[in-house]
Design a protein around this motif. Structure first.
Motif, PDB file in Angstrom:
ATOM      1  N   ASP A  49     -20.786 -32.888 -48.143  1.00 34.79           N
ATOM      2  CA  ASP A  49     -20.410 -34.102 -47.910  1.00 34.79           C
ATOM      3  C   ASP A  49     -20.504 -35.030 -49.050  1.00 34.79           C
ATOM      4  O   ASP A  49     -19.576 -35.681 -49.227  1.00 34.79           O
ATOM      5  CB  ASP A  49     -21.299 -34.495 -46.691  1.00 34.79           C
ATOM      6  CG  ASP A  49     -21.033 -34.230 -45.330  1.00 34.79           C
ATOM      7  OD1 ASP A  49     -19.963 -33.484 -45.228  1.00 34.79           O
ATOM      8  OD2 ASP A  49     -21.783 -34.384 -44.526  1.00 34.79           O
ATOM      9  N   ARG A  53     -17.390 -37.003 -50.771  1.00 35.67           N
ATOM     10  CA  ARG A  53     -17.324 -38.497 -51.381  1.00 35.67           C
ATOM     11  C   ARG A  53     -17.425 -38.702 -52.530  1.00 35.67           C
ATOM     12  O   ARG A  53     -16.741 -39.812 -53.173  1.00 35.67           O
ATOM     13  CB  ARG A  53     -18.903 -39.094 -50.567  1.00 35.67           C
ATOM     14  CG  ARG A  53     -18.397 -40.636 -50.466  1.00 35.67           C
ATOM     15  CD  ARG A  53     -19.565 -41.155 -49.708  1.00 35.67           C
ATOM     16  NE  ARG A  53     -19.459 -42.505 -50.048  1.00 35.67           N
ATOM     17  CZ  ARG A  53     -19.872 -43.516 -49.405  1.00 35.67           C
ATOM     18  NH1 ARG A  53     -20.918 -43.145 -48.504  1.00 35.67           N
ATOM     19  NH2 ARG A  53     -19.725 -44.701 -49.559  1.00 35.67           N
ATOM     20  N   TRP A  68     -18.616 -29.132 -40.889  1.00 35.93           N
ATOM     21  CA  TRP A  68     -19.799 -28.422 -40.595  1.00 35.93           C
ATOM     22  C   TRP A  68     -19.464 -27.296 -39.459  1.00 35.93           C
ATOM     23  O   TRP A  68     -18.880 -27.442 -38.833  1.00 35.93           O
ATOM     24  CB  TRP A  68     -20.655 -29.486 -39.766  1.00 35.93           C
ATOM     25  CG  TRP A  68     -20.954 -31.068 -40.574  1.00 35.93           C
ATOM     26  CD1 TRP A  68     -21.370 -30.832 -42.039  1.00 35.93           C
ATOM     27  CD2 TRP A  68     -21.246 -32.213 -40.132  1.00 35.93           C
ATOM     28  NE1 TRP A  68     -21.730 -32.271 -42.277  1.00 35.93           N
ATOM     29  CE2 TRP A  68     -21.587 -32.816 -41.358  1.00 35.93           C
ATOM     30  CE3 TRP A  68     -21.363 -32.696 -38.770  1.00 35.93           C
ATOM     31  CZ2 TRP A  68     -22.106 -34.252 -41.180  1.00 35.93           C
ATOM     32  CZ3 TRP A  68     -21.482 -33.867 -38.760  1.00 35.93           C
ATOM     33  CH2 TRP A  68     -21.916 -34.791 -39.903  1.00 35.93           C
TER      34      TRP A  68
END
Length: 83
Positions: A49, A53, A68
């Motif tokens: 993640d 980002r 996930w």
């Protein structure tokens, strides 16, 4: 026992940059090894993640966003981790 780092390096092409994550662990006890097994799935999901980002923030979003796995979703629900 070990290190956990992020490195910003020049990319392979002009104007490109590479963000590298490095984790070196040397658990010396059974407890340390068990702890690592317990957090590894969550660690990897959070790291994916974070890297997705970082790419979006610099204008280079991932081609395919990290997803996930079922075990990670179950662990997150069990631990009630949210962000």
């Amino acid at each position: 026992d070990g290190t956990h780092t992020f490195e910003v390096r020049p990319g392979t092409e002009p104007g490109h940059t590479m963000l590298r994550h490095a984790l070196v662990a040397h658990p010396t006890s059974v407890t340390g090894r068990l702890r690592w097994l317990a957090v590894r799935l969550i660690h990897d999901a959070l790291l994916e993640d974070l890297l997705d980002r970082a790419g979006r923030e610099v204008g280079a979003p991932p081609k395919h966003a990290a997803r996930w796995s079922v075990p990670v979703r179950l662990l997150r629900q069990l631990l009630r981790i949210s962000y």
